[in-house]
Scaffold this motif. Sequence first.
Motif, PDB file in Angstrom:
ATOM      1  N   ASN A 111      35.689  -3.078   1.530  1.00 17.23           N
ATOM      2  CA  ASN A 111      34.455  -3.042   2.318  1.00 17.23           C
ATOM      3  C   ASN A 111      33.224  -3.287   1.428  1.00 17.23           C
ATOM      4  O   ASN A 111      33.002  -2.557   0.474  1.00 17.23           O
ATOM      5  N   PRO A 112      32.427  -4.310   1.757  1.00 20.27           N
ATOM      6  CA  PRO A 112      31.306  -4.660   0.860  1.00 20.27           C
ATOM      7  C   PRO A 112      30.020  -3.861   1.061  1.00 20.27           C
ATOM      8  O   PRO A 112      29.030  -4.130   0.389  1.00 20.27           O
ATOM      9  N   HIS A 113      29.998  -2.874   1.959  1.00 20.56           N
ATOM     10  CA  HIS A 113      28.745  -2.160   2.251  1.00 20.56           C
ATOM     11  C   HIS A 113      28.512  -0.953   1.345  1.00 20.56           C
ATOM     12  O   HIS A 113      27.927   0.042   1.745  1.00 20.56           O
ATOM     13  N   TYR A 114      28.966  -1.068   0.101  1.00 19.33           N
ATOM     14  CA  TYR A 114      29.012   0.091  -0.802  1.00 19.33           C
ATOM     15  C   TYR A 114      27.651   0.624  -1.252  1.00 19.33           C
ATOM     16  O   TYR A 114      27.540   1.745  -1.716  1.00 19.33           O
ATOM     17  N   TRP A 115      26.569  -0.175  -1.101  1.00 18.17           N
ATOM     18  CA  TRP A 115      25.245   0.302  -1.551  1.00 18.17           C
ATOM     19  C   TRP A 115      24.759   1.470  -0.692  1.00 18.17           C
ATOM     20  O   TRP A 115      23.792   2.124  -1.035  1.00 18.17           O
ATOM     21  N   LEU A 116      25.449   1.741   0.438  1.00 22.42           N
ATOM     22  CA  LEU A 116      25.035   2.843   1.305  1.00 22.42           C
ATOM     23  C   LEU A 116      25.581   4.202   0.862  1.00 22.42           C
ATOM     24  O   LEU A 116      25.450   5.179   1.574  1.00 22.42           O
ATOM     25  N   ASP A 117      26.169   4.253  -0.314  1.00 20.21           N
ATOM     26  CA  ASP A 117      26.471   5.528  -0.969  1.00 20.21           C
ATOM     27  C   ASP A 117      25.550   5.604  -2.187  1.00 20.21           C
ATOM     28  O   ASP A 117      25.662   4.780  -3.097  1.00 20.21           O
ATOM     29  N   PRO A 118      24.640   6.592  -2.203  1.00 21.29           N
ATOM     30  CA  PRO A 118      23.679   6.635  -3.311  1.00 21.29           C
ATOM     31  C   PRO A 118      24.337   6.837  -4.679  1.00 21.29           C
ATOM     32  O   PRO A 118      23.754   6.466  -5.703  1.00 21.29           O
ATOM     33  N   ASN A 119      25.541   7.402  -4.684  1.00 20.70           N
ATOM     34  CA  ASN A 119      26.258   7.513  -5.960  1.00 20.70           C
ATOM     35  C   ASN A 119      26.623   6.121  -6.474  1.00 20.70           C
ATOM     36  O   ASN A 119      26.640   5.870  -7.681  1.00 20.70           O
ATOM     37  N   ASN A 120      26.907   5.219  -5.546  1.00 21.02           N
ATOM     38  CA  ASN A 120      27.165   3.837  -5.940  1.00 21.02           C
ATOM     39  C   ASN A 120      25.883   3.162  -6.429  1.00 21.02           C
ATOM     40  O   ASN A 120      25.939   2.288  -7.301  1.00 21.02           O
ATOM     41  N   GLY A 121      24.743   3.588  -5.864  1.00 24.59           N
ATOM     42  CA  GLY A 121      23.463   3.053  -6.332  1.00 24.59           C
ATOM     43  C   GLY A 121      23.282   3.309  -7.823  1.00 24.59           C
ATOM     44  O   GLY A 121      22.793   2.455  -8.559  1.00 24.59           O
ATOM     45  N   VAL A 122      23.724   4.481  -8.265  1.00 24.36           N
ATOM     46  CA  VAL A 122      23.639   4.815  -9.691  1.00 24.36           C
ATOM     47  C   VAL A 122      24.537   3.873 -10.500  1.00 24.36           C
ATOM     48  O   VAL A 122      24.136   3.345 -11.539  1.00 24.36           O
ATOM     49  N   LEU A 123      25.742   3.640  -9.987  1.00 26.96           N
ATOM     50  CA  LEU A 123      26.660   2.733 -10.694  1.00 26.96           C
ATOM     51  C   LEU A 123      26.109   1.306 -10.721  1.00 26.96           C
ATOM     52  O   LEU A 123      26.251   0.582 -11.716  1.00 26.96           O
ATOM     53  N   MET A 124      25.478   0.911  -9.624  1.00 27.76           N
ATOM     54  CA  MET A 124      24.870  -0.422  -9.561  1.00 27.76           C
ATOM     55  C   MET A 124      23.740  -0.528 -10.582  1.00 27.76           C
ATOM     56  O   MET A 124      23.633  -1.524 -11.306  1.00 27.76           O
ATOM     57  N   ALA A 125      22.918   0.516 -10.656  1.00 26.70           N
ATOM     58  CA  ALA A 125      21.800   0.525 -11.614  1.00 26.70           C
ATOM     59  C   ALA A 125      22.321   0.432 -13.046  1.00 26.70           C
ATOM     60  O   ALA A 125      21.755  -0.276 -13.883  1.00 26.70           O
ATOM     61  N   ARG A 126      23.425   1.125 -13.312  1.00 27.32           N
ATOM     62  CA  ARG A 126      24.034   1.052 -14.652  1.00 27.32           C
ATOM     63  C   ARG A 126      24.491  -0.360 -14.970  1.00 27.32           C
ATOM     64  O   ARG A 126      24.281  -0.870 -16.065  1.00 27.32           O
ATOM     65  N   GLY A 127      25.145  -0.982 -13.994  1.00 30.52           N
ATOM     66  CA  GLY A 127      25.627  -2.358 -14.184  1.00 30.52           C
ATOM     67  C   GLY A 127      24.476  -3.312 -14.455  1.00 30.52           C
ATOM     68  O   GLY A 127      24.570  -4.192 -15.317  1.00 30.52           O
ATOM     69  N   ILE A 128      23.386  -3.112 -13.726  1.00 26.79           N
ATOM     70  CA  ILE A 128      22.207  -3.970 -13.895  1.00 26.79           C
ATOM     71  C   ILE A 128      21.593  -3.747 -15.278  1.00 26.79           C
ATOM     72  O   ILE A 128      21.270  -4.703 -15.997  1.00 26.79           O
ATOM     73  N   ALA A 129      21.457  -2.464 -15.675  1.00 27.90           N
ATOM     74  CA  ALA A 129      20.854  -2.138 -16.976  1.00 27.90           C
ATOM     75  C   ALA A 129      21.651  -2.774 -18.112  1.00 27.90           C
ATOM     76  O   ALA A 129      21.084  -3.338 -19.056  1.00 27.90           O
TER      77      ALA A 129
END
Length: 303
Positions: free
Chosen positions: A136-154
């Motif tokens: 399921n690609p809607h993973y940004w709707l879990d704020p814990n995933n937002g942290v993982l996304m931010a880490r990946g971006i950083a």
Amino acid sequence: MKKSIHCVLALLLTFTPWLAQAALNVVTSTEDIAALTLAIGGDAVKVKPLTRGTADPHFAQAKPSMIREVYQADLLVVVGAELEVGWMPALLQSARNDKVQPGNPGYLDLSTAVTLLDKPSGAVTRDMGDVHAAGNPHYWLDPNNGVLMARGIAQRLAQLDSAHAKDFERALASFEQQAQVKIATWKTALAPLAGKAVMSYHTSFVYLANAFGFRIAAQVEPKPGISPSAAYLTQLIARIKEQQIGVLIMEPYYEQRSAKYLSEHTGVRVAVLPQSVGATEQIKTYFDLFDAIVAALKNTGAV
Ligand SMILES: [Zn+2]
């Protein structure tokens, strides 16, 4: 002659630090990723989202302006897991920018930074609807995933612009700290939903449910991407009653007739939730998004 070469070298050396500081051109498939990239990249990045948070991210048309953005990008960041499968491949092909082709450092697929839910166990066929093999690609709707996304971006920004690596690290630390505080607040606010059966229109809220402890017991769509027939709505009425589903959550861009119909026949509360940064003008940051989701659930009396 020798002297002038020295002069040129000296000039180059003088200007190199300035050149290294030119902001990275980051293009993102969604406004959520744009907001996260800006939170981490700050002044060291210029960020352009390709789609708006008011639109359904499953669909987009590769407009000339989008082709130009991708052509000029140093980094392209996507949701991945086939969310953009209907439009990104054509866009990448038209833009002819090697830097941001999949596999190169200028391409970042954030779905690789998180654990995807709803991975189909067998083969995926077309008649399953909009089901994705990767999950399921809607993973940004879990704020814990937002942290993982931010880490990946950083991490990727630091790789592409090592001169600012320390800044990205600092911004990430501050983002993570804020996220921790915010997640605790949202959990408290949504505590009344914990353990409850909730209905969603599309399969997009499983991550939100997962983060805040409620359960998606049914979906309005019989299959992802397929709208319900009258007969199917009748079945859903029975399911809402049986499973005592009190809330129906849905994105603003889906038709609301079915939800209204279900609500009239069962009393289920309909909460139209913003699904992305930019879904309304007030939602400018990734944290704003969850503040708005919580507010929308409160307004409908769901919590
Ligand atoms: Zn979807």
